[in-house]
Design a protein around this motif. Structure first.
Motif, PDB file in Angstrom:
ATOM      1  N   GLU B  38       0.702  -1.285  -0.113  1.00  0.00           N
ATOM      2  CA  GLU B  38       0.073  -0.109   0.111  1.00  0.00           C
ATOM      3  C   GLU B  38       0.895   1.260   0.173  1.00  0.00           C
ATOM      4  OE1 GLU B  38      -3.240   0.024  -0.367  1.00  0.00           O
ATOM      5  OE2 GLU B  38      -3.040  -2.127  -0.420  1.00  0.00           O
ATOM      6  N   ARG B  39       0.219   2.374  -0.243  1.00  0.00           N
ATOM      7  CA  ARG B  39       0.662   3.549  -0.071  1.00  0.00           C
ATOM      8  C   ARG B  39       1.330   3.799   1.334  1.00  0.00           C
ATOM      9  NH1 ARG B  39      -0.668   9.656  -1.487  1.00  0.00           N
ATOM     10  NH2 ARG B  39      -0.623  10.570   0.527  1.00  0.00           N
ATOM     11  N   GLY B  59       2.735   1.153 -10.241  1.00  0.00           N
ATOM     12  CA  GLY B  59       2.870   2.119  -8.988  1.00  0.00           C
ATOM     13  C   GLY B  59       3.866   3.199  -9.016  1.00  0.00           C
ATOM     14  N   ARG B  60       4.520   3.724  -8.014  1.00  0.00           N
ATOM     15  CA  ARG B  60       5.532   4.465  -7.978  1.00  0.00           C
ATOM     16  C   ARG B  60       6.308   4.337  -6.637  1.00  0.00           C
ATOM     17  NH1 ARG B  60       6.522   6.981 -12.633  1.00  0.00           N
ATOM     18  NH2 ARG B  60       4.175   7.351 -12.898  1.00  0.00           N
ATOM     19  N   LEU B  74      16.100  12.720  -0.517  1.00  0.00           N
ATOM     20  CA  LEU B  74      15.192  11.896  -1.293  1.00  0.00           C
ATOM     21  C   LEU B  74      15.824  11.779  -2.498  1.00  0.00           C
ATOM     22  CD1 LEU B  74      11.473  13.007  -2.114  1.00  0.00           C
ATOM     23  CD2 LEU B  74      12.879  11.362  -3.492  1.00  0.00           C
ATOM     24  N   LEU B  75      16.302  10.388  -2.661  1.00  0.00           N
ATOM     25  CA  LEU B  75      17.118  10.025  -4.072  1.00  0.00           C
ATOM     26  C   LEU B  75      16.811  10.300  -5.166  1.00  0.00           C
ATOM     27  CD1 LEU B  75      19.441   7.534  -2.144  1.00  0.00           C
ATOM     28  CD2 LEU B  75      20.246   9.672  -2.767  1.00  0.00           C
ATOM     29  N   ARG B  76      15.590   9.263  -5.286  1.00  0.00           N
ATOM     30  CA  ARG B  76      15.063   9.391  -6.725  1.00  0.00           C
ATOM     31  C   ARG B  76      13.819   8.627  -6.514  1.00  0.00           C
ATOM     32  NH1 ARG B  76      17.410   7.200 -11.690  1.00  0.00           N
ATOM     33  NH2 ARG B  76      15.368   6.805 -12.305  1.00  0.00           N
ATOM     34  N   PHE B  77      12.987   8.673  -7.805  1.00  0.00           N
ATOM     35  CA  PHE B  77      11.637   7.948  -7.809  1.00  0.00           C
ATOM     36  C   PHE B  77      11.737   6.906  -8.796  1.00  0.00           C
ATOM     37  CE2 PHE B  77       9.990  12.148  -6.280  1.00  0.00           C
ATOM     38  CZ  PHE B  77       9.153  11.776  -5.602  1.00  0.00           C
ATOM     39  N   ILE B  78      11.168   5.740  -8.492  1.00  0.00           N
ATOM     40  CA  ILE B  78      11.428   4.481  -9.362  1.00  0.00           C
ATOM     41  C   ILE B  78      10.044   4.647 -10.332  1.00  0.00           C
ATOM     42  CG2 ILE B  78      11.287   1.933  -9.573  1.00  0.00           C
ATOM     43  CD1 ILE B  78      14.134   3.447  -8.589  1.00  0.00           C
ATOM     44  N   ALA B 100       6.391   3.234  -1.042  1.00  0.00           N
ATOM     45  CA  ALA B 100       5.619   3.388  -2.386  1.00  0.00           C
ATOM     46  C   ALA B 100       4.739   4.496  -1.886  1.00  0.00           C
ATOM     47  CB  ALA B 100       4.739   2.158  -2.189  1.00  0.00           C
ATOM     48  N   THR B 101       4.832   5.480  -3.063  1.00  0.00           N
ATOM     49  CA  THR B 101       4.154   6.705  -2.810  1.00  0.00           C
ATOM     50  C   THR B 101       2.483   6.395  -3.223  1.00  0.00           C
ATOM     51  OG1 THR B 101       4.377   7.396  -5.248  1.00  0.00           O
ATOM     52  CG2 THR B 101       5.859   8.063  -3.769  1.00  0.00           C
ATOM     53  N   ARG B 102       2.183   5.490  -3.680  1.00  0.00           N
ATOM     54  CA  ARG B 102       0.896   4.798  -3.826  1.00  0.00           C
ATOM     55  C   ARG B 102       0.964   3.182  -4.175  1.00  0.00           C
ATOM     56  NH1 ARG B 102       0.970   7.874  -8.854  1.00  0.00           N
ATOM     57  NH2 ARG B 102       1.710   6.369 -10.608  1.00  0.00           N
ATOM     58  N   TRP B 103      -0.195   2.841  -4.287  1.00  0.00           N
ATOM     59  CA  TRP B 103      -0.210   1.108  -4.232  1.00  0.00           C
ATOM     60  C   TRP B 103       0.671   0.638  -5.089  1.00  0.00           C
ATOM     61  CZ3 TRP B 103      -1.102  -2.175  -8.001  1.00  0.00           C
ATOM     62  CH2 TRP B 103      -1.394  -3.582  -7.452  1.00  0.00           C
TER      63      TRP B 103
END
Lengths: 244, 244
Positions: B38-39, B59-60, B74-78, B100-103
């Motif tokens: 989950e987020r 997701g993200r 904050l290194l990076r988003f995947i 996870a920034t969302r599901w």
DNA sequence: CGCCCACTTGAAGCAGCTCAATTGAAGTGG
DNA sequence: CCACTTCAATTGAGCTGCTTCAAGTGGGCG
């Protein structure tokens, strides 16, 4: 230059090629070239095509990156046995430069050659991955440091890191950096100016933590440097006993 | 959860596994596990043992690093399809966390399993190397940026980077960041404070370059942001035409 | 409807940068 | 061996970009 025999003996020590048998090593050596350059010359320069992978054999190399406006960043030093620099497998330009800080010798493979070797000997690829992972991890740590720590602590960390990367020479019982290292270099390693570095080192010298001169630096109290780097007590006061 | 068929179809899109045939993919899929969270929950946390490799499916995910003193970076988003995180092949602890920034849904391999797969299918290792090299290169660029550029320009670069990493949603003709993104997040990405970010964004908003609200950010004039990031003319004046 | 939390904005302080002048150590050439 | 050059390092003085602290504001969700 090196004979084949000699080269194979060398390559046996290289972490990138761990796990390979003598026959394999001989094959890998056959695909390699050897390059030697003088102090202040470059194995490669930022902007040129990244068509080769290097393993340093002898000497010392520094990796730098520079901006359009002539600001320079010193990324790290390469010690013998280390790989540099797998920047791109696809013929992109280098985004950094590799300069010898003294006479240096490296084993070189063309990128397509190295990829072919990796397909044939997968453990090379896994070893490379291991090395890349370590680099990435270290850089992330430095990135965090640059984002969150004050200059003095960053400089202290830089000295500690130099101990590992660059090596030290023992001289009259103390650790002396085994690289010609200017205030400018330290500034470019820590994201500050040479003036600030000079002031910080002057302070440490007053406290008896280091000794320093022109392009020379010796640590008298490693534990004190560690204390500054990690925010332990006894950071600025010179009441620590020199180790060694 | 996913059926085998479905999983194979998914894995065909993943850069890490490019070059593998259908049979190979099926074998790789058999060794994989699947994880959904989950987020605000974590795939892994800094300090725990790094025993697995992930490929994000849906997701993200954001990768963060934190210090003992609760400072966060904050290194990076995947984004989906990307691998994370080959920090260590040797059972060292993670030096970062993946939230996870969302599901989100990821395919997971245990590290020894993945190494075995790489030995068997070397192109996986080469693909991984390619991805690691790109990461290293990007991080080096950001490191240089942090060391040499002012805050405003770093924030501009962060927005541009978000466009690639995080994706955008089109809304009434403008680019809206497709991630809940606070001032605090932007501060942790650029090595500054949330106050400074707030002031910078307020300025850009006055100039009509962006629109922003609570955890929301829309770019009205991409070219103006680019100009600020690269020191082109027309950086602060709002006289640029919106692209799109 | 009301509380929470992200965000805004002001004011003050300071860490570190910039500029400039000086020192001094290591070559270099006569 | 000494004068001269060069260039790293030092140090002071002033400034400023950014942080820090503190007090608001307002949008969104329970």
């Amino acid at each position: 230059m090196l004979e084949r025999q000699q080269l194979v003996r060398l390559l046996r020590q290289v972490p990138l090629l761990h796990g390979l048998g003598p026959n394999d090593l001989s094959g890998v050596a056959a695909a390699a070239q050897c390059r030697e350059i003088e102090r202040r010359r470059f194995f490669f320069r930022q902007g040129t095509i990244a068509d080769a992978v290097y393993v340093l054999n002898r000497g010392r190399v520094k990796l730098t990156q520079s901006t359009p406006k002539q600001a320079h960043v010193l990324l790290r030093f390469i010690a013998p046995g280390e790989m540099f620099d797998l920047t791109s497998l696809d013929g992109q330009p280098y985004t950094l430069s590799a300069e010898a800080t003294r006479w240096s010798q490296a084993v070189v493979w063309k990128v397509p050659t190295m990829i072919a070797l990796m397909e044939r000997y997968p453990s090379i690829a896994v070893n490379a991955l291991r090395e890349m992972a370590a680099r990435l991890q270290e850089l992330r740590e430095r990135y965090r440091e640059l984002a969150t720590e004050r200059v003095e602590r960053r400089v202290a960390h830089a000295l500690i890191r130099l101990a590992r990367e660059a090596g030290w020479r023992r001289e009259s019982g103390f650790s002396l950096v085994d690289i010609p290292l200017s205030r400018q270099d330290l500034a470019e390693m820590t994201g500050t100016t040479l003036y600030t570095v000079s002031r910080i080192l002057a302070g440490w010298r007053r406290d008896g933590i280091i000794e320093s001169g022109r392009q020379r630096l010796a640590i008298l109290q490693p534990s004190a440097v560690q204390a500054i780097a990690e925010d332990l007590p006894g950071a600025t006061s010179g009441d620590e006993k020199p180790k060694t």
